[in-house]
Design an enzyme around this catalytic site. Structure first.
Site, PDB file in Angstrom:
ATOM      1  N   ASP A   1      -9.264  -3.960  -5.927  1.00  0.00           N
ATOM      2  CA  ASP A   1      -8.719  -3.282  -4.746  1.00  0.00           C
ATOM      3  C   ASP A   1      -9.346  -1.898  -4.626  1.00  0.00           C
ATOM      4  O   ASP A   1      -9.145  -1.048  -5.490  1.00  0.00           O
ATOM      5  CB  ASP A   1      -7.200  -3.170  -4.882  1.00  0.00           C
ATOM      6  CG  ASP A   1      -6.520  -2.652  -3.620  1.00  0.00           C
ATOM      7  OD1 ASP A   1      -7.178  -1.945  -2.834  1.00  0.00           O
ATOM      8  OD2 ASP A   1      -5.328  -2.951  -3.436  1.00  0.00           O
TER       9      ASP A   1
ATOM     10  N   SER B   1       0.832  -1.199   0.000  1.00  0.00           N
ATOM     11  CA  SER B   1       0.000   0.000   0.000  1.00  0.00           C
ATOM     12  C   SER B   1       0.871   1.256   0.000  1.00  0.00           C
ATOM     13  O   SER B   1       1.691   1.441  -0.895  1.00  0.00           O
ATOM     14  CB  SER B   1      -0.961  -0.066   1.184  1.00  0.00           C
ATOM     15  OG  SER B   1      -1.992   0.874   1.070  1.00  0.00           O
TER      16      SER B   1
ATOM     17  N   HIS C   1      -7.702  -5.581  -0.698  1.00  0.00           N
ATOM     18  CA  HIS C   1      -6.547  -4.683  -0.693  1.00  0.00           C
ATOM     19  C   HIS C   1      -5.264  -5.477  -0.499  1.00  0.00           C
ATOM     20  O   HIS C   1      -5.087  -6.105   0.544  1.00  0.00           O
ATOM     21  CB  HIS C   1      -6.722  -3.663   0.424  1.00  0.00           C
ATOM     22  CG  HIS C   1      -5.632  -2.640   0.493  1.00  0.00           C
ATOM     23  ND1 HIS C   1      -5.071  -2.068  -0.623  1.00  0.00           N
ATOM     24  CD2 HIS C   1      -4.984  -2.086   1.567  1.00  0.00           C
ATOM     25  CE1 HIS C   1      -4.151  -1.199  -0.250  1.00  0.00           C
ATOM     26  NE2 HIS C   1      -4.075  -1.198   1.068  1.00  0.00           N
TER      27      HIS C   1
END
Length: 520
Positions: free
Chosen positions: A460, A231, A488
């Site tokens: 996502d 991320s 995610h």
């Protein structure tokens, strides 16, 4: 009183189930009896400027700190452009040594900004990486500057954070009085962060963290950085490739972000991503769950959710602990559950309870997101660090015409969850003690870097697939790996195609000839 800071980019945080650990850490360079018991890392000894040499040449002492982990503390300059020992900061590290013959260190960052890499590796190393990587690497997590056990951002106590996050304005939402109240909350929050954190608040930016990471690479004795960034951790990895391509080794960026877009585009695309994820849940709900609260189709369900938002914005209701549930609480709760398809059952409870005027699941999910425990204590400083990093990494848009247009685009991105606030600048960052110091919006090339793997998942919501595609096209040595699925991030999540590609790359240096298009 809550503000909207962070909500537009709420999904950049990587939600992890990790727990705080009581650990013993040592300031490097401090000699005491524990040094004799610890394992010392030898730095690479590479040539750097005289003013940076004390940092790149420091010796880490690793001390056992429970659960099979080792912990250490490094020293970094507060301001890399003007290193001064009097203002040095500390960085906390945790590692699990390789279960087999070590190939070196693998640094892991879980995202955020604001998530603790220390906790992830200390407490949950098997969640972060596969057994294959654990066998071949010493796996290291660290708390970036401003986060957790490193020199932290500190703003409010638990009661103050409750009021900042969950407080309800006295004035009607959208009124001039509401706007004035919101700005005063933002000013007070920024002042509290300034008073309680000190001058490091100016140097919490991602670029400084990237330089910290290069120093950490050197002092653990690695000529090249091996790195897995999830991320927001992909931001750190991308800028590392741009700033230190000659020191890059094997780097994987999972749930990749795109540095070439504005902070507004970050928020807009993420908002649209959560709208898509919500629609995917609603489409699957009637046939997937016996307790699905939406048997009548996606459009009808979206209308019902919109009605819930409107109802609770107009008339918030009290939870048993006295906090008020408004649309903002429902929104962050819903977003938290949309991070993973495995969490969709929580959405059934959330919406069923909200329809009945109940608050349990809404606050359970919101508290999970904000790291608030059952006793009302915040177990980390992830929200405060998130805001501090975000406010110096991005400029604040103040042009009134642009803000009006942005509001229209946000409404288009998510007509279901859009809340009709006045078109105003980000009040928290607008009133932050230190202004934007980031590198500017730019396309990164990573010229001269070795191959890098970019993993991106089609469903996502937090770091949408288009960002991974864009980053893979910008970085000259990138290879995109597509995960066709929901949720995610993808690595170590049970998709063999993804896991094998990453493990083969880290262990053997194997780069796929083309996108394997996993799960298609």
């Amino acid at each position: 009183m809550s503000t909207n800071t962070g909500s537009a980019v709420r999904a950049r945080r990587f939600a992890l189930v990790v727990t705080a650990a009581a650990v013993t850490v040592l300031l490097s360079g401090c000699l005491n009896i524990l040094d004799l018991l610890g394992e010392r890392s030898e730095p690479t000894g590479e040539t750097v400027s005289a003013e940076l040499a004390p940092y790149y040449e420091q010796v880490l002492t690793w001390v056992d700190c429970d659960d099979g982990a080792q912990c250490a503390t490094a020293t970094a300059p507060m301001d890399w452009a003007n290193p001064t020992p009097e203002t040095d900061i500390t960085l906390a590290l945790a590692r699990h040594v390789a279960t087999g013959e070590s190939m070196g260190s693998l640094f892991v960052n879980p995202g955020g900004p604001g998530a603790s890499g220390f906790d992830l590796i200390h407490d949950d190393v098997d969640f972060a990486v596969s057994a294959n990587l654990r066998e071949n690497y010493d796996v290291i997590g660290w708390d970036p500057r401003g986060v957790g056990r490193s020199t932290p951002v500190t703003c409010l106590d638990d009661e103050g954070l409750d009021e900042f996050i969950f407080g309800i304005p006295d004035s009607a939402v959208g009124s001039d009085e509401w706007l004035a109240e919101s700005e005063q909350v933002a000013i007070s929050f920024g002042q509290a962060c300034f008073n309680n954190t000190g001058p490091i608040l100016q140097f919490i930016d991602t670029q400084s963290t990237v330089h910290d990471l290069d120093m950490l690479r050197a002092i653990v004795g690695d000529e090249k950085l091996q790195y897995l960034g999830y991320s927001y951790g992909s931001d750190i990895g991308s800028y590392y490739l741009e700033n230190f391509p000659e020191n890059a080794g094997r780097i994987v960026l999972d749930g990749a972000t795109d540095s070439s877009i504005s902070v507004f585009e970050v928020g807009r695309v993420q908002t649209a991503g959560f709208q898509r994820a919500l629609e995917n849940y609603l489409a699957a709900c009637p046939t997937s769950f016996d307790d699905c609260p939406f048997p009548g189709g996606v459009d009808a369900a979206l209308a019902t959710i919109r009605e819930l938002y409107d109802r609770y914005d107009a008339n918030p209701i009290a939870a048993p602990d006295g906090r008020m549930m408004d649309a903002g609480v429902i929104d962050i709760a819903m977003s938290t559950a949309l991070y993973s398809q495995d969490s969709w059952p929580f959405l059934n409870d959330l919406f069923s309870e909200a329809a009945r005027g109940e608050t349990d699941t809404a606050f359970f999910l919101a508290d999970f997101y904000y790291s608030r425990d059952l006793d009302g204590a915040y177990t980390d400083n992830s929200l405060e660090a998130f805001i501090a990093i975000y406010c110096v990494d991005y400029p604040v848009e103040t042009d009134a015409a642009v803000l009006v247009k942005q509001q229209e685009l946000m409404r288009e991105a998510s007509p279901t969850t859009y809340r009709d606030f006045p078109p105003t600048a980000d009040l928290t960052c607008l009133n932050w003690p230190y202004k934007y110091i980031g590198p500017g919006i730019t396309e990164l090339t990573g010229e001269g870097a070795p191959p890098v793997l970019i993993i991106s998942t089609t469903g996502d919501p937090a770091t949408p697939y288009e960002w991974g595609v864009a980053l893979s096209e910008q970085l000259q040595s990138a290879q995109l790996i597509t995960n066709n699925g929901e949720g995610h991030t993808a690595y170590n999540g049970g998709v063999a195609c993804i896991d094998n590609a990453v493990d083969n790359y880290f262990v053997n240096g194997t780069v796929p000839d083309a996108d394997p298009n996993c799960g298609a």
